[in-house]
Structures are given as structure tokens and as C-alpha cells.
Design an enzyme around this catalytic site. Structure first.
Site, PDB file in Angstrom:
ATOM      1  N   HIS A   9       0.853  -1.195   0.000  1.00 53.89           N
ATOM      2  CA  HIS A   9       0.000   0.000   0.000  1.00 53.89           C
ATOM      3  C   HIS A   9       0.882   1.236   0.000  1.00 53.89           C
ATOM      4  O   HIS A   9       2.102   1.180   0.181  1.00 53.89           O
ATOM      5  CB  HIS A   9      -0.985  -0.003   1.170  1.00 53.89           C
ATOM      6  CG  HIS A   9      -0.395   0.405   2.488  1.00 53.89           C
ATOM      7  ND1 HIS A   9      -1.097   1.109   3.423  1.00 53.89           N
ATOM      8  CD2 HIS A   9       0.816   0.204   3.028  1.00 53.89           C
ATOM      9  CE1 HIS A   9      -0.348   1.332   4.487  1.00 53.89           C
ATOM     10  NE2 HIS A   9       0.822   0.776   4.281  1.00 53.89           N
ATOM     11  N   CYS A  43       5.755   7.050   4.164  1.00 57.05           N
ATOM     12  CA  CYS A  43       4.674   6.115   3.774  1.00 57.05           C
ATOM     13  C   CYS A  43       3.934   6.612   2.552  1.00 57.05           C
ATOM     14  O   CYS A  43       3.063   5.911   2.033  1.00 57.05           O
ATOM     15  CB  CYS A  43       3.725   5.924   4.960  1.00 57.05           C
ATOM     16  SG  CYS A  43       4.624   5.418   6.421  1.00 57.05           S
ATOM     17  N   HIS A  49       4.896   0.428  -0.188  1.00 58.75           N
ATOM     18  CA  HIS A  49       5.638  -0.529   0.666  1.00 58.75           C
ATOM     19  C   HIS A  49       4.642  -1.613   1.098  1.00 58.75           C
ATOM     20  O   HIS A  49       3.475  -1.569   0.741  1.00 58.75           O
ATOM     21  CB  HIS A  49       6.235   0.194   1.887  1.00 58.75           C
ATOM     22  CG  HIS A  49       5.201   0.857   2.744  1.00 58.75           C
ATOM     23  ND1 HIS A  49       4.676   2.113   2.474  1.00 58.75           N
ATOM     24  CD2 HIS A  49       4.553   0.423   3.845  1.00 58.75           C
ATOM     25  CE1 HIS A  49       3.784   2.423   3.378  1.00 58.75           C
ATOM     26  NE2 HIS A  49       3.663   1.421   4.214  1.00 58.75           N
ATOM     27  N   HIS A  51       3.242  -4.802   4.115  1.00 50.12           N
ATOM     28  CA  HIS A  51       3.158  -5.288   5.490  1.00 50.12           C
ATOM     29  C   HIS A  51       2.682  -6.731   5.495  1.00 50.12           C
ATOM     30  O   HIS A  51       1.972  -7.165   4.591  1.00 50.12           O
ATOM     31  CB  HIS A  51       2.138  -4.451   6.299  1.00 50.12           C
ATOM     32  CG  HIS A  51       2.502  -3.020   6.442  1.00 50.12           C
ATOM     33  ND1 HIS A  51       3.546  -2.580   7.222  1.00 50.12           N
ATOM     34  CD2 HIS A  51       1.972  -1.913   5.863  1.00 50.12           C
ATOM     35  CE1 HIS A  51       3.623  -1.265   7.133  1.00 50.12           C
ATOM     36  NE2 HIS A  51       2.692  -0.832   6.320  1.00 50.12           N
ATOM     37  N   ASP A 105      -5.296 -10.479   0.479  1.00 49.84           N
ATOM     38  CA  ASP A 105      -3.988 -11.150   0.512  1.00 49.84           C
ATOM     39  C   ASP A 105      -3.258 -11.053  -0.828  1.00 49.84           C
ATOM     40  O   ASP A 105      -3.838 -11.310  -1.886  1.00 49.84           O
ATOM     41  CB  ASP A 105      -4.157 -12.622   0.899  1.00 49.84           C
ATOM     42  CG  ASP A 105      -2.792 -13.274   1.156  1.00 49.84           C
ATOM     43  OD1 ASP A 105      -2.604 -14.424   0.757  1.00 49.84           O
ATOM     44  OD2 ASP A 105      -1.903 -12.583   1.714  1.00 49.84           O
ATOM     45  N   HIS A 106      -1.978 -10.646  -0.755  1.00 45.19           N
ATOM     46  CA  HIS A 106      -1.127 -10.480  -1.942  1.00 45.19           C
ATOM     47  C   HIS A 106      -1.727  -9.510  -2.949  1.00 45.19           C
ATOM     48  O   HIS A 106      -1.673  -9.739  -4.159  1.00 45.19           O
ATOM     49  CB  HIS A 106      -0.833 -11.854  -2.573  1.00 45.19           C
ATOM     50  CG  HIS A 106       0.236 -12.584  -1.832  1.00 45.19           C
ATOM     51  ND1 HIS A 106      -0.014 -13.142  -0.590  1.00 45.19           N
ATOM     52  CD2 HIS A 106       1.554 -12.795  -2.081  1.00 45.19           C
ATOM     53  CE1 HIS A 106       1.108 -13.689  -0.138  1.00 45.19           C
ATOM     54  NE2 HIS A 106       2.077 -13.489  -1.007  1.00 45.19           N
ATOM     55  N   GLU A 127      -0.566  -4.084  12.072  1.00 46.30           N
ATOM     56  CA  GLU A 127       0.084  -3.710  10.801  1.00 46.30           C
ATOM     57  C   GLU A 127       1.571  -4.038  10.882  1.00 46.30           C
ATOM     58  O   GLU A 127       2.186  -4.455   9.928  1.00 46.30           O
ATOM     59  CB  GLU A 127      -0.130  -2.220  10.531  1.00 46.30           C
ATOM     60  CG  GLU A 127       0.527  -1.741   9.253  1.00 46.30           C
ATOM     61  CD  GLU A 127       0.548  -0.236   9.146  1.00 46.30           C
ATOM     62  OE1 GLU A 127       1.146   0.418  10.031  1.00 46.30           O
ATOM     63  OE2 GLU A 127      -0.018   0.282   8.172  1.00 46.30           O
TER      64      GLU A 127
HETATM   65  N1  LIG Z   1      -2.735   6.225  12.402  1.00 46.86           N
HETATM   66  C1  LIG Z   1      -1.939   5.590  11.537  1.00 46.86           C
HETATM   67  N2  LIG Z   1      -0.682   6.016  11.300  1.00 46.86           N
HETATM   68  C2  LIG Z   1       0.112   5.353  10.418  1.00 46.86           C
HETATM   69  C3  LIG Z   1      -0.344   4.208   9.758  1.00 46.86           C
HETATM   70  C4  LIG Z   1      -1.692   3.775  10.007  1.00 46.86           C
HETATM   71  O1  LIG Z   1      -2.167   2.788   9.431  1.00 46.86           O
HETATM   72  N3  LIG Z   1      -2.440   4.481  10.892  1.00 46.86           N
HETATM   73  N4  LIG Z   1       0.463   3.527   8.890  1.00 46.86           N
HETATM   74  C5  LIG Z   1       1.687   3.950   8.635  1.00 46.86           C
HETATM   75  C6  LIG Z   1       2.497   3.242   7.609  1.00 46.86           C
HETATM   76  O2  LIG Z   1       1.704   2.242   7.002  1.00 46.86           O
HETATM   77  C7  LIG Z   1       3.819   2.605   8.024  1.00 46.86           C
HETATM   78  O3  LIG Z   1       4.196   1.582   7.170  1.00 46.86           O
HETATM   79  C8  LIG Z   1       3.838   2.132   9.404  1.00 46.86           C
HETATM   80  O4  LIG Z   1       4.521   3.159  10.087  1.00 46.86           O
HETATM   81  P1  LIG Z   1       5.690   2.908  11.121  1.00 46.86           P
HETATM   82  O5  LIG Z   1       5.110   2.823  12.462  1.00 46.86           O
HETATM   83  O6  LIG Z   1       6.752   3.919  10.862  1.00 46.86           O
HETATM   84  O7  LIG Z   1       6.204   1.484  10.731  1.00 46.86           O
HETATM   85  P2  LIG Z   1       7.630   0.900  10.627  1.00 46.86           P
HETATM   86  O8  LIG Z   1       7.478  -0.508  10.143  1.00 46.86           O
HETATM   87  O9  LIG Z   1       8.494   1.808   9.835  1.00 46.86           O
HETATM   88  O10 LIG Z   1       8.056   0.814  12.130  1.00 46.86           O
HETATM   89  P3  LIG Z   1       9.166   1.567  12.918  1.00 46.86           P
HETATM   90  O11 LIG Z   1       8.669   1.456  14.340  1.00 46.86           O
HETATM   91  O12 LIG Z   1       9.171   2.985  12.425  1.00 46.86           O
HETATM   92  O13 LIG Z   1      10.429   0.825  12.661  1.00 46.86           O
HETATM   93  C9  LIG Z   1       2.275   5.128   9.278  1.00 46.86           C
HETATM   94  N5  LIG Z   1       1.370   5.789  10.171  1.00 46.86           N
HETATM   95 ZN   LIG Z   2       2.333   0.994   5.657  1.00 49.71          ZN
END
Ligand SMILES: Nc1nc2c(c(=O)[nH]1)N=C([C@H](O)[C@H](O)COP(=O)(O)OP(=O)(O)OP(=O)(O)O)CN2
Ligand SMILES: [Zn+2]
Length: 142
Positions: free
Chosen positions: A19, A38, A44, A46, A84-85, A131
């Protein structure tokens, strides 16, 4: 059994999807500012964990709230077959207008599970989505 007993039954499924966090209600600049890394144009992915919780009466005859086999079938149709996928933003029409945040994915899954759940003395109680290992959203239909 002496009286009606209510239990909460949970089942998990796991799906992988790509996504990009991007809102059609924001300008390009606002998107970059709001979603940072993001919002990268190439997106990217998940590995999501989805937990569905059903609340209901334990049937005195079968000892079940809902047969987990039936719940699994419902989750395969409502979650796995659709998400999925996939590239959420490109393959799922709902996310072409709603940003594919975990909150919106939880709402989408709630509505889909509700639509596909067989009728019985139970109700959809909660959808919980991880996530990442540290990011979780819980939705209860509010
Ligand atoms: N309220 C929300 N904020 C964010 C979401 C979401 O779904 N709801 N999603 C994202 C991104 O999808 C991102 O991939 C996830 O962010 P992040 O926490 O930075 O994930 P990381 O895997 O990079 O984890 P780290 O803890 O930073 O290593 C962003 N915000
Ligand atoms: Zn994400």
C-alpha cells in the site's frame, strides 16, 4: 447447562499486502507532509495479522458459539480473498477513495465480515489488526 453463558471467540488470519498512504483529499504537498516515507510513490508492504472476535451464547447442545470452521470460511471470503497479496490502493476499490490506513482497513474488514457471517446467536464484537509488530488498531463497529 443451568443458564445462558456468553463467550468471546477469536480467530486469526494473516495476509500480506502492499500500500501507499495517500489521500485524494490532500494536495501532493499535504500528502508528503502528512504521511512522510509512507507516501513514497512506489509504496511498501506489510504482513498483517487480523483477529476477529465473535461474542455470543454457548449453544447448550453443541457447546459452541459459532463453529470455528464456519468462521474461518467467512474470514477467507471477507479478508483473504480480497486483501492477501494485493496492492490495496490499486486492487481494492474501497481504498481508491479511503486512505489504506490500518484504521480504514479495520473498518473495511468489519463491514465485510459482517456481510459474510452466517446467522446465529452471536455477533461480531471486534476486529483487531496488527500492521507491524508495534502498530495495532482495534475496531468495534462504533
Ligand atoms: N494512524 C496511523 N498512522 C500510520 C499508519 C496507520 O495505518 N495508521 N500507517 C503507517 C504506515 O503504514 C507505516 O508503514 C507504518 O509506520 P511505522 O510505524 O513507521 O512502521 P515501521 O514498520 O516503519 O516501524 P518503525 O517502528 O518505524 O520501525 C504510518 N502511520
Ligand atoms: Zn504501511
Amino acid at each position: 447447562m443451568d443458564r445462558t453463558r456468553i463467550a468471546y471467540l477469536s480467530k486469526k488470519v494473516y495476509f500480506s499486502a502492499a500500500h501507499r498512504l495517500h489521500s485524494s483529499n490532500l494536495t501532493e504537498e499535504e500528502n508528503k507532509e502528512t504521511y512522510g516515507k509512507c507516501n513514497h510513490p512506489n509504496g511498501h508492504g506489510h504482513n498483517y495479522t487480523v483477529e476477529v472476535i465473535i461474542r455470543g451464547e454457548i449453544d447448550p447442545k453443541t457447546g459452541m458459539v459459532i463453529n470455528l470452521v464456519e468462521l474461518k470460511k467467512c474470514m477467507n471470503v471477507a479478508i483473504m480473498d480480497v486483501l492477501d497479496h494485493k496492492n490495496l490502493d490499486k486492487d481494492v476499490p474501497y481504498f481508491s477513495i479511503n486512505p489504506s490506513t490500518t484504521e480504514n482497513i479495520a473498518v473495511f474488514i468489519w463491514d465485510n465480515v459482517k456481510e459474510n457471517l452466517p446467522k446465529g446467536n452471536y455477533e461480531l464484537y471486534e476486529v483487531k489488526i496488527h500492521e507491524t509488530k508495534d502498530n495495532t488498531v482495534i475496531y468495534r463497529g462504533e
